[in-house]
Scaffold this motif. Structure first.
Motif, short mmCIF file in Angstrom:
data_model
loop_
_atom_site.label_atom_id
_atom_site.label_comp_id
_atom_site.label_asym_id
_atom_site.label_seq_id
_atom_site.Cartn_x
_atom_site.Cartn_y
_atom_site.Cartn_z
N LEU A 13 0.86 -1.18 0.00
CA LEU A 13 0.00 0.00 0.00
C LEU A 13 0.89 1.23 0.00
N ALA A 14 0.71 2.12 -0.99
CA ALA A 14 1.55 3.31 -1.13
C ALA A 14 0.69 4.54 -0.90
N PHE A 15 1.05 5.33 0.11
CA PHE A 15 0.24 6.46 0.53
C PHE A 15 0.93 7.80 0.27
N ASP A 16 0.22 8.71 -0.38
CA ASP A 16 0.53 10.13 -0.29
C ASP A 16 0.22 10.57 1.14
N LEU A 17 0.74 11.74 1.52
CA LEU A 17 0.47 12.23 2.88
C LEU A 17 -0.67 13.24 2.91
N ASP A 18 -0.38 14.49 2.55
CA ASP A 18 -1.35 15.58 2.74
C ASP A 18 -2.61 15.35 1.91
N GLY A 19 -3.74 15.35 2.59
CA GLY A 19 -5.01 15.13 1.92
C GLY A 19 -5.32 13.67 1.70
N THR A 20 -4.43 12.78 2.15
CA THR A 20 -4.61 11.34 1.94
C THR A 20 -4.46 10.59 3.26
N LEU A 21 -3.24 10.35 3.68
CA LEU A 21 -3.02 9.65 4.95
C LEU A 21 -3.28 10.58 6.14
N VAL A 47 3.93 -1.35 3.56
CA VAL A 47 3.45 0.03 3.46
C VAL A 47 4.58 0.93 2.98
N ALA A 48 4.25 1.82 2.05
CA ALA A 48 5.19 2.85 1.60
C ALA A 48 4.54 4.21 1.76
N VAL A 49 5.31 5.17 2.18
CA VAL A 49 4.90 6.58 2.18
C VAL A 49 5.61 7.25 1.00
N ILE A 50 4.83 7.84 0.10
CA ILE A 50 5.39 8.49 -1.08
C ILE A 50 4.81 9.91 -1.11
N THR A 51 5.63 10.88 -0.76
CA THR A 51 5.14 12.22 -0.48
C THR A 51 5.96 13.31 -1.16
N GLY A 52 5.31 14.46 -1.35
CA GLY A 52 6.03 15.63 -1.84
C GLY A 52 6.83 16.31 -0.75
N ARG A 53 6.51 16.03 0.50
CA ARG A 53 7.28 16.61 1.61
C ARG A 53 8.71 16.10 1.58
N ASP A 54 9.59 16.83 2.25
CA ASP A 54 10.98 16.36 2.30
C ASP A 54 11.24 15.45 3.49
N SER A 55 10.27 15.35 4.40
CA SER A 55 10.36 14.38 5.49
C SER A 55 8.97 14.18 6.08
N PRO A 56 8.60 12.94 6.40
CA PRO A 56 7.28 12.69 6.99
C PRO A 56 7.27 13.09 8.47
N PRO A 57 6.12 13.51 8.98
CA PRO A 57 6.01 13.77 10.42
C PRO A 57 6.27 12.50 11.23
N SER A 58 6.71 12.68 12.46
CA SER A 58 7.05 11.53 13.30
C SER A 58 5.85 10.64 13.56
N ASP A 59 4.65 11.23 13.70
CA ASP A 59 3.47 10.42 13.96
C ASP A 59 3.14 9.52 12.77
N VAL A 60 3.41 10.00 11.55
CA VAL A 60 3.19 9.18 10.36
C VAL A 60 4.11 7.95 10.40
N ARG A 65 4.57 2.80 10.14
CA ARG A 65 5.73 1.90 10.18
C ARG A 65 6.13 1.48 8.76
N PRO A 66 6.43 2.46 7.91
CA PRO A 66 6.62 2.15 6.49
C PRO A 66 7.85 1.31 6.21
N ASP A 67 7.69 0.40 5.28
CA ASP A 67 8.81 -0.40 4.79
C ASP A 67 9.66 0.39 3.82
N ALA A 68 9.09 1.45 3.26
CA ALA A 68 9.81 2.33 2.34
C ALA A 68 9.25 3.73 2.47
N VAL A 69 10.11 4.72 2.28
CA VAL A 69 9.70 6.12 2.31
C VAL A 69 10.32 6.81 1.10
N ALA A 70 9.47 7.47 0.32
CA ALA A 70 9.94 8.29 -0.79
C ALA A 70 9.49 9.72 -0.54
N THR A 71 10.43 10.64 -0.49
CA THR A 71 10.13 12.05 -0.24
C THR A 71 10.49 12.86 -1.48
#
Length: 275
Positions: A13-21, A47-60, A65-71
């Motif tokens: 499951l690959a999630f955008d952040l703002d407006g999504t997760l 789980v993957a977080v794939i976001t336009g941000r340069d770093s995800p918030p700590s609560d995310v 608990r993402p297996d991959a993070v793309a910023t």
């Protein structure tokens, strides 16, 4: 008539952040989403977080608990907490991107370690930026830092987007249209969420047909097009033709994920048929 083959059970499951997760500009994952993600993790879903941000918030990071993070819209990828890919501007492209003629634009260049900012005099520093290592954009050239992403804030940004798309069609341009009409993000060729999803799936050994992408804005389009299933959050017309499922927003995501977890739990509990 033969029954259609069921879609394969998702493994990523690959999630955008703002407006999504999380809600736009938010920091906290809704409780229902957090609980459902825990159930899905227990079932072995990645789980993957794939976001336009340069770093995800700590609560995310704590909730997903993402297996991959793309910023940076896919320009920086880590797998299992380890760096995997970074895509930077070459010098010629960066100079072209920064050579705008927008009066009183706020421009932010993101590097791996520092943020460089050019803002009109008297512009207040956003709280998120005040907490980060940042410097005037004029210092970027002397630093030799490699830039991953450039953001522009200006009401006339659509004109600059159109000019860049003509002169540098290989660059990745997102925004300057709803829901971010006054904001433009520019990343190097290859730094987009679709390419990031493919890279993450390959690194985790997951077939693209078993991926689900979740997004709400134009920078999510590339990954929604490539995922095995596309889930749109919100009602942006641009995404509708590419969405298999549409949800109202982040507060509806938890119920969707909970139903998915329930379906996977039921499938896991069924006895395996033998010949």
């Amino acid at each position: 008539m033969p029954r259609p083959a069921p879609s394969p059970a998702p493994r990523l499951l690959a999630f955008d952040l703002d407006g999504t997760l999380i809600p736009d500009g938010g920091l906290i994952v809704p409780l229902a989403t957090r609980a459902a993600l825990g159930r899905l993790h227990a079932l072995g879903v990645k789980v993957a977080v794939i976001t336009g941000r340069d770093s995800p918030p700590s609560d995310v990071l704590d909730a997903a608990r993402p297996d991959a993070v793309a910023t940076n819209n896919g320009g920086s990828i880590s797998i299992g907490g380890r760096p995997h890919t970074e895509i930077h501007f070459d010098q010629a492209d960066l100079l072209a991107v920064l050579a705008h003629t927008l009066q009183d634009a706020r421009v932010i260049a993101f590097t791996a370690g520092r943020i460089y900012v050019d803002a009109p005099p008297g512009t207040p520093t956003p709280p998120w930026l005040a907490q980060r290592d940042h410097a005037p954009l004029a210092e970027l050239e002397r630093s030799h830092d490699r830039v991953l992403k450039v953001g522009f804030y200006h009401p006339g940004i659509r004109g600059w987007r159109d000019a860049l798309s003509q002169s540098h069609p290989h660059l990745v341009l997102t925004g300057a249209q709803p829901p971010y009409s006054d904001f433009l993000t520019v990343t190097p060729s290859g730094a987009d969420k679709g390419a990031a999803l493919v890279a993450v799936a390959q690194a985790l050994g997951i077939d693209m047909q078993r991926t689900v992408a979740f997004g709400d804005s134009d920078n999510d389009l590339a990954m929604l097009e490539l995922a095995g299933q596309a889930v749109q959050l919100g009602d942006l017309p641009l995404l509708r033709p590419h969405a298999d499922v549409t949800l109202e927003g982040p507060e509806a995501l938890g119920a969707y994920l909970d139903t998915l977890a329930q379906r996977l739990e039921q499938a896991a509990a069924q006895p395996v048929e033998t010949l």
